[in-house]
Write a protein that holds these residues in place. Structure first.
Motif, PDB file in Angstrom:
ATOM      1  N   PHE A  11       0.840  -1.211   0.000  1.00 15.59           N
ATOM      2  CA  PHE A  11       0.000   0.000   0.000  1.00 15.59           C
ATOM      3  C   PHE A  11       0.870   1.256   0.000  1.00 15.59           C
ATOM      4  O   PHE A  11       0.557   2.235  -0.659  1.00 15.59           O
ATOM      5  CB  PHE A  11      -0.932   0.014   1.220  1.00 15.59           C
ATOM      6  CG  PHE A  11      -1.951  -1.087   1.218  1.00 15.59           C
ATOM      7  CD1 PHE A  11      -2.737  -1.327   0.106  1.00 15.59           C
ATOM      8  CD2 PHE A  11      -2.131  -1.908   2.333  1.00 15.59           C
ATOM      9  CE1 PHE A  11      -3.685  -2.348   0.089  1.00 15.59           C
ATOM     10  CE2 PHE A  11      -3.070  -2.923   2.340  1.00 15.59           C
ATOM     11  CZ  PHE A  11      -3.843  -3.145   1.221  1.00 15.59           C
ATOM     12  N   HIS A  12       1.960   1.196   0.783  1.00 18.11           N
ATOM     13  CA  HIS A  12       2.802   2.391   0.887  1.00 18.11           C
ATOM     14  C   HIS A  12       3.441   2.746  -0.461  1.00 18.11           C
ATOM     15  O   HIS A  12       3.559   3.915  -0.819  1.00 18.11           O
ATOM     16  CB  HIS A  12       3.891   2.214   1.947  1.00 18.11           C
ATOM     17  CG  HIS A  12       4.522   3.507   2.331  1.00 18.11           C
ATOM     18  ND1 HIS A  12       3.992   4.346   3.282  1.00 18.11           N
ATOM     19  CD2 HIS A  12       5.605   4.153   1.820  1.00 18.11           C
ATOM     20  CE1 HIS A  12       4.728   5.441   3.355  1.00 18.11           C
ATOM     21  NE2 HIS A  12       5.714   5.352   2.482  1.00 18.11           N
ATOM     22  N   ARG A  13       3.829   1.696  -1.163  1.00 15.20           N
ATOM     23  CA  ARG A  13       4.478   1.891  -2.465  1.00 15.20           C
ATOM     24  C   ARG A  13       3.505   2.428  -3.526  1.00 15.20           C
ATOM     25  O   ARG A  13       3.906   3.097  -4.468  1.00 15.20           O
ATOM     26  CB  ARG A  13       4.973   0.521  -2.940  1.00 15.20           C
ATOM     27  CG  ARG A  13       6.318   0.517  -3.597  1.00 15.20           C
ATOM     28  CD  ARG A  13       6.584  -0.884  -4.131  1.00 15.20           C
ATOM     29  NE  ARG A  13       7.316  -1.727  -3.196  1.00 15.20           N
ATOM     30  CZ  ARG A  13       8.640  -1.751  -3.103  1.00 15.20           C
ATOM     31  NH1 ARG A  13       9.377  -0.982  -3.856  1.00 15.20           N
ATOM     32  NH2 ARG A  13       9.225  -2.558  -2.245  1.00 15.20           N
ATOM     33  N   HIS A  14       2.210   2.087  -3.353  1.00 22.94           N
ATOM     34  CA  HIS A  14       1.215   2.437  -4.384  1.00 22.94           C
ATOM     35  C   HIS A  14       0.079   3.289  -3.797  1.00 22.94           C
ATOM     36  O   HIS A  14      -1.083   2.861  -3.783  1.00 22.94           O
ATOM     37  CB  HIS A  14       0.647   1.156  -4.996  1.00 22.94           C
ATOM     38  CG  HIS A  14       1.693   0.238  -5.547  1.00 22.94           C
ATOM     39  ND1 HIS A  14       2.381   0.504  -6.712  1.00 22.94           N
ATOM     40  CD2 HIS A  14       2.194  -0.918  -5.071  1.00 22.94           C
ATOM     41  CE1 HIS A  14       3.255  -0.469  -6.943  1.00 22.94           C
ATOM     42  NE2 HIS A  14       3.171  -1.343  -5.958  1.00 22.94           N
ATOM     43  N   PRO A  15       0.388   4.485  -3.328  1.00 22.76           N
ATOM     44  CA  PRO A  15      -0.669   5.304  -2.709  1.00 22.76           C
ATOM     45  C   PRO A  15      -1.628   5.883  -3.750  1.00 22.76           C
ATOM     46  O   PRO A  15      -1.222   6.206  -4.866  1.00 22.76           O
ATOM     47  CB  PRO A  15       0.128   6.438  -2.045  1.00 22.76           C
ATOM     48  CG  PRO A  15       1.364   6.566  -2.872  1.00 22.76           C
ATOM     49  CD  PRO A  15       1.687   5.194  -3.379  1.00 22.76           C
ATOM     50  N   GLU A  16      -2.888   5.991  -3.347  1.00 23.95           N
ATOM     51  CA  GLU A  16      -3.891   6.661  -4.195  1.00 23.95           C
ATOM     52  C   GLU A  16      -4.687   7.608  -3.303  1.00 23.95           C
ATOM     53  O   GLU A  16      -4.739   7.408  -2.085  1.00 23.95           O
ATOM     54  CB  GLU A  16      -4.816   5.625  -4.833  1.00 23.95           C
ATOM     55  CG  GLU A  16      -4.099   4.729  -5.844  1.00 23.95           C
ATOM     56  CD  GLU A  16      -5.016   3.654  -6.415  1.00 23.95           C
ATOM     57  OE1 GLU A  16      -5.345   3.731  -7.602  1.00 23.95           O
ATOM     58  OE2 GLU A  16      -5.406   2.758  -5.647  1.00 23.95           O
ATOM     59  N   VAL A  17      -5.280   8.616  -3.908  1.00 22.22           N
ATOM     60  CA  VAL A  17      -5.917   9.666  -3.095  1.00 22.22           C
ATOM     61  C   VAL A  17      -7.434   9.730  -3.327  1.00 22.22           C
ATOM     62  O   VAL A  17      -7.960   9.162  -4.277  1.00 22.22           O
ATOM     63  CB  VAL A  17      -5.283  11.062  -3.357  1.00 22.22           C
ATOM     64  CG1 VAL A  17      -3.795  11.056  -3.026  1.00 22.22           C
ATOM     65  CG2 VAL A  17      -5.510  11.503  -4.785  1.00 22.22           C
ATOM     66  N   ARG A  18      -8.082  10.433  -2.401  1.00 18.90           N
ATOM     67  CA  ARG A  18      -9.532  10.674  -2.419  1.00 18.90           C
ATOM     68  C   ARG A  18     -10.320   9.373  -2.550  1.00 18.90           C
ATOM     69  O   ARG A  18     -10.044   8.405  -1.851  1.00 18.90           O
ATOM     70  CB  ARG A  18      -9.874  11.680  -3.521  1.00 18.90           C
ATOM     71  CG  ARG A  18      -9.314  13.089  -3.233  1.00 18.90           C
ATOM     72  CD  ARG A  18      -9.662  14.063  -4.327  1.00 18.90           C
ATOM     73  NE  ARG A  18      -8.975  13.776  -5.550  1.00 18.90           N
ATOM     74  CZ  ARG A  18      -7.744  14.190  -5.850  1.00 18.90           C
ATOM     75  NH1 ARG A  18      -7.074  14.942  -5.006  1.00 18.90           N
ATOM     76  NH2 ARG A  18      -7.175  13.872  -6.985  1.00 18.90           N
TER      77      ARG A  18
END
Ligand SMILES: [Zn+2]
Ligand SMILES: [Zn+2]
Length: 394
Positions: free
Chosen positions: A22-29
């Motif tokens: 998850f840390h490597r592939h962050p996504e927002v909103r």
């Protein structure tokens, strides 16, 4: 040792692997499409039927074989729109996005809890609703999930969340009762003037001049109109005017800010005053202004009776000496407050500070670090609180 913690300790390699993914592939909103795909696949592997009840909001049910109540446990999934500067080998590979609030740990812990709950499904006297929420940082996710019906089918009787904190020792649980975190209202004040040549200011109306006067008047608002006994704050976080030219008076600009507090009536009054002050001040100088309200999240209310119960359960996991009652309310906000408005709720702050105290820095900083040693505690506390609460509320 608490049996769920003992099992969670065995799951550490898996918890860490998930967290780092998850840390490597962050996504927002609520645009968490890859995140949701990954979470969904993990839950399906465990044998869950996954329901996506709003955009990028996932729900699964554990238990339900024995009659009883329903408790909801929630983890949020969104990252922040900011670059990462931790130097970690699993740093963000998505430029401009970073898990700087620890929601990557929340997902790993809640997936761990989902596994523990599945393994102990026969002991669940009622139902645990496991809720993976999008869009916490802009205060839209909890509201969207509630509007989509997350509190019904089956009806939710209590709700519980964990947030990690980067400044506290690993495994401590900080909690409050009553109103514990502030409400949040976000605004943009759009200022209109009249653009012209910088050499002839008399031929235009400077929105910068208007913006500065609005800024100062808003500071006076708290100082002059709010009872000093109230806890409340108003911050203008950005003022955007012009494009860097030295000789141009721009025609418009914007002030962005946020208000935090604990008294809904006062906040409503201040919202009205922010509008009056902005429009009035702009007109004094011959311009105009319009206030746009971007979001509004209530203050977090932690039900005292429910809190006493989950504190008792959680103490069995982390030890009574690591349960820390909050000394004061925080003006920081959490959109879990929307759950707190509807059902008895509590949000624990789980210490996840790194061992070297000189390297500890707060959530939302591009250099923030979280200790992965907190992961098994989080997974076990979620599980213990859910199963024990249901046992005591048949
Ligand atoms: Zn945050
Ligand atoms: Zn957060």
């Amino acid at each position: 040792m608490n049996k769920y913690l003992a099992r969670a300790n065995q799951l550490v390699p898996e918890l860490v692997e998930n967290r780092r993914h998850f840390h490597r592939h962050p996504e927002v909103r609520n645009e968490l499409f890859e995140t949701v795909k990954y979470v969904k696949a993990q839950l399906e592997d465990m044998g869950y039927q996954v329901q996506e009840i709003c955009q990028c909001g996932l729900v699964v049910l554990a238990g339900g074989k024995k009659p009883g109540k329903c408790i909801l446990i929630r983890g949020d999934m969104d990252a922040l729109p900011m670059p990462e500067d931790t130097g970690l080998e699993f740093s963000s590979e998505n430029p401009g996005a970073m898990h700087a609030c620890g929601h990557d740990l929340h997902m790993a812990m809640l997936l761990g809890a989902a596994k523990l709950l599945k393994e102990h499904e026969d002991e669940i006297e009622g139902t645990v609703k496991i809720c993976f929420q999008p869009n916490e940082e802009t205060f839209g996710g909890a509201k969207a999930m509630i509007e989509a019906g997350v509190l019904e089918n089956p009806h939710v009787d209590a709700a519980f969340a964990i947030h990690v904190g980067s400044m506290a020792d690993v495994g401590t649980l900080d909690y409050g009762k009553g109103l514990t975190m502030g409400s949040a209202d976000g605004f943009s004040i759009h200022v209109k003037g009249k653009g012209c040549h910088g050499a002839a200011p008399n031929s235009g109306i400077s929105p910068i001049n208007i913006g500065v006067h609005i800024y100062l008047a808003l500071q006076e608002l708290l100082a002059r109109e709010v009872n000093p006994a109230e806890q409340c704050t108003l911050t203008v976080g950005s003022m955007l005017f012009g494009d860097g030219a030295t000789n141009v008076i721009p025609s418009e600009g914007v002030l962005n800010g946020t208000m935090r507090g604990f008294n809904a009536e006062l906040i409503n009054h201040l919202r009205q005053r922010v509008e009056e002050i902005s429009v009035g001040t702009a007109r004094v100088f011959g311009g105009d202004a319009e206030v746009e309200w971007l979001f509004s999240s209530p203050a977090m209310y932690c039900d005292p009776e429910f809190t006493d119960e989950v504190v008792r359960y959680a103490a069995d996991v982390v030890g009574q000496d690591r349960m820390i009652p909050k000394k004061s309310r925080a003006t920081g906000s959490e959109d879990f407050a929307y759950f707190g408005e509807k059902v008895p709720s509590q949000i624990f702050w789980l210490g996840a500070g790194v061992d070297d105290k000189t390297k500890r820095i707060s959530n939302h900083n591009p250099k923030v670090l979280f200790s992965e040693d907190a992961l098994p505690y989080g997974a076990a506390v979620y599980t213990q609180c859910a199963i024990e609460w249901l046992k005591e509320h048949k």
